[in-house]
Scaffold this active site. Sequence first.
Site, short mmCIF file in Angstrom:
data_model
loop_
_atom_site.label_atom_id
_atom_site.label_comp_id
_atom_site.label_asym_id
_atom_site.label_seq_id
_atom_site.Cartn_x
_atom_site.Cartn_y
_atom_site.Cartn_z
N GLU A 114 2.26 -4.82 14.49
CA GLU A 114 3.60 -4.37 14.09
C GLU A 114 3.89 -4.82 12.66
O GLU A 114 3.53 -5.92 12.28
CB GLU A 114 4.68 -5.01 14.98
CG GLU A 114 4.28 -5.14 16.43
CD GLU A 114 5.38 -5.72 17.32
OE1 GLU A 114 6.41 -6.19 16.78
OE2 GLU A 114 5.18 -5.70 18.53
N LYS A 116 5.81 -6.67 9.89
CA LYS A 116 6.74 -7.79 9.92
C LYS A 116 7.87 -7.45 8.96
O LYS A 116 7.72 -7.49 7.75
CB LYS A 116 6.04 -9.09 9.51
CG LYS A 116 6.93 -10.29 9.67
CD LYS A 116 6.15 -11.58 9.52
CE LYS A 116 6.97 -12.79 9.92
NZ LYS A 116 8.15 -12.98 9.08
N ASP A 118 11.19 -7.46 6.81
CA ASP A 118 11.77 -8.53 6.00
C ASP A 118 13.29 -8.43 6.03
O ASP A 118 13.92 -7.88 5.14
CB ASP A 118 11.25 -8.40 4.56
CG ASP A 118 11.26 -9.73 3.86
OD1 ASP A 118 11.63 -10.74 4.50
OD2 ASP A 118 10.91 -9.77 2.67
N TYR A 224 15.46 -2.60 13.86
CA TYR A 224 14.32 -2.27 14.72
C TYR A 224 14.18 -3.38 15.75
O TYR A 224 14.23 -4.56 15.39
CB TYR A 224 13.01 -2.17 13.91
CG TYR A 224 12.82 -0.82 13.22
CD1 TYR A 224 13.23 0.37 13.83
CD2 TYR A 224 12.19 -0.76 11.98
CE1 TYR A 224 13.03 1.59 13.20
CE2 TYR A 224 12.00 0.47 11.35
CZ TYR A 224 12.42 1.63 11.97
OH TYR A 224 12.23 2.84 11.34
N LYS A 315 0.46 -12.72 7.01
CA LYS A 315 1.34 -12.45 5.87
C LYS A 315 0.60 -11.78 4.71
O LYS A 315 -0.56 -12.08 4.45
CB LYS A 315 1.97 -13.77 5.36
CG LYS A 315 2.82 -14.49 6.39
CD LYS A 315 4.16 -13.83 6.61
CE LYS A 315 5.15 -14.14 5.51
NZ LYS A 315 5.78 -15.44 5.62
N CYS A 409 5.65 -1.14 -36.48
CA CYS A 409 4.68 -0.93 -35.40
C CYS A 409 3.52 -1.90 -35.54
O CYS A 409 2.91 -1.98 -36.62
CB CYS A 409 4.18 0.52 -35.45
SG CYS A 409 2.82 0.84 -34.33
N CYS A 412 0.27 0.46 -36.47
CA CYS A 412 0.10 1.22 -37.71
C CYS A 412 1.09 0.80 -38.80
O CYS A 412 1.07 1.37 -39.89
CB CYS A 412 0.21 2.71 -37.44
SG CYS A 412 1.90 3.26 -37.17
N CYS A 427 7.61 3.87 -32.28
CA CYS A 427 6.94 3.90 -33.57
C CYS A 427 7.15 5.28 -34.18
O CYS A 427 7.04 6.29 -33.49
CB CYS A 427 5.45 3.63 -33.36
SG CYS A 427 4.46 4.11 -34.78
#
Length: 673
Positions: A114, A116, A118, A224, A315, A409, A412, A427
């Site tokens: 199943e 797990k 959170d 659930y 886990k 930049c 360049c 840039c």
Amino acid sequence: MPESAEKQIEELREQLRYHAYQYYVLDNPDIPDAEYDRLYQKLLALEEKHPELITSDSPTQRVGSAPLAAFEQIQHQMPMLSLDNVFNEEDLYAFNQRIQDRLNSSDEIEYTAEPKLDGLAISLRYEQGKLIYAATRGDGSTGENVTQNIRTMKSVPLRLLGEGYPQVLEVRGEVFMPRAGFEKLNRLAREKGDKEFANPRNAAAGSLRQLDPEITATRPLSLYCYSTGIVEGGELADTHYEILQQLKSFGLPVCKEIKRVTGIKACLAYYEDISKRRDELPYDIDGIVYKVNSIALQKRLGFVARAPRWAIAHKFPAQEEITRIIDVDFQVGRTGAITPVARLEPVFVGGVTVSNATLHNMDEIRRKDVRIGDQVIVRRAGDVIPEVARVVPGSRKKELPEIKMLEFCPVCHSAIEQIEGEAIARCTGGLFCQAQRAQAIKHFASRKAMDIDGLGDKLVEQLVDEDLVHTPADLYKLSLEDLVALDRMAEKSAKNLLNALEASKQPTLARFIYALGIREVGETTAMNLANEFKTLEAIEQADFDQLIEVQDIGPIVAQHIVNFFQQQHNLDVIDQLLAAGIKIQDVKIADSAAQSNSVFAGKTVVITGTLPGMSRGEAKDKLLAAGAKVTGSVSAKTDFLLAGDKAGSKLSKAEKLGVRVIDEAEMLALLNE
Ligand code: IVH
């Protein structure tokens, strides 16, 4: 007639319970939300007329009670256990071995596997099918009475379905906040300037622990169920999996990912499968739980301390870890976007060692107030690029330097532009910047730009990788030898490409401007610029005020154009292109005088099918130059349909609408009139 009202009310309640079951438990709603609301309103109206018929398990009675002063404590008749964890295969094998040893068997064990979830654990007590109370896990033996909040969750039945449920049934499960709901909640908080929740778990916990159920009712919580507590006055099945199916049949939501697996190899395959799909699941999970499926075996195995011997949590590697920012660099993307990247003290997160994490953009840096030297939480979820999620609260002990955007930049040295209102800095060395080379050249060669036939994306990558082409101007320096030396390049294709390059040397001004790839300058804007300024020099020299006068050009686009032509690098590339033989066609024919003389001036033309002597793009250029508007679909407003070979539905539509249909020869004749 109260009797018939009573009957009507009971029928409506049953219908509403049934539809809630279809929606929340079976994930298979069979009526639209609006129809559910209609039934609900009908029940509400009837109950208002007959308040004596209101019962606490009516679907209308989810938000009833007033805010509490504090939560009452509830002692769990059967303790709510926790789970032991493993983080690797070896420890999982050891778990399985302990079970086989205890059972004195070498047979493979059947488990349920199943996700797990959170969130936070909850115990729901039903008596005679009615929800009596809901309590949090607390310390496992005493929790908090959160009934008034749990009642607001539409997925929690206030009354069980059917008849087969035990007289007393405690159901255990996880209350959680699906990710989409969490994002929405945080977005609203952000808009209101309220504090955001750090993750869906905290949001679920915060929502469930509200003293005012009206607030909980607005929070997108789900449930659930994954086990049972006290069961009296009725029997449940003798495997865990079948019990879950029974819970489902009583109207309780059960996660649809739960499966039966035999042996540890199958457990690991399930773990792999869910790991891969983890980001696609609509809720956060932090591992897999395996449970011995047979209740008889569970009883034989029993418990240690506060956890069952018959279950284990496998886990996932943590997705968030703490580390420190050592420095910040800036990366230039293929489109010139400048991304600040944090250099980190290496940290193991999401299953890999991470030493760089994106800071996204300057707005995000300011929002999170991240500084060099800060302790930060780094997040790596699945295959997503690791990011600096937030600063560890209270960890900054002294003033630290702010992160500043570069002016030039790093690749360049062109100026970096940050247009007001846009999060991304870029840039401006579009044609010249190495980081943007391939992108700039692909765009330059594309059909609506210079239309260089045979110069596809793959070939551009190859030319750039082989260092043969640095800027679009280099394309015109390619020789047959250069090309045939490339992998998978036959002499015929090489010759074709050189011919195509030659053929592309006479673009219209609009195409040429579009090909330069100036940010947000699309075909139409390029066309407007060409018509307005007539020459490349005039466009190069136009200032902001002149540019915003042009049709469709607003301040952002005008600024992009000014910035582009301010870069000497870009001007150099344009010079090289002209030196390579590019000859921009005169815009004179697009003069208003010429336009007004043409039959096409101000007319709407649609082009369809394959033309015998030119591409549709070329035909379009000619028509536009004559002052026509070229659109994509035929309507009553269309004046001409230019139809080539294999003209399909557009031709029949034009004929139906009486639109004048011409072919290429007629178009050329009309243009010359
Ligand atoms: S079974 C005796 N199944 O994990 C069985 N727990 O670390 C006890 N959890 O407090 C729990 N998903 O909040 C079980 N499918 C699942 C779960 C699950 C999440 C949580 C639950 C429990 C914690 C234990």
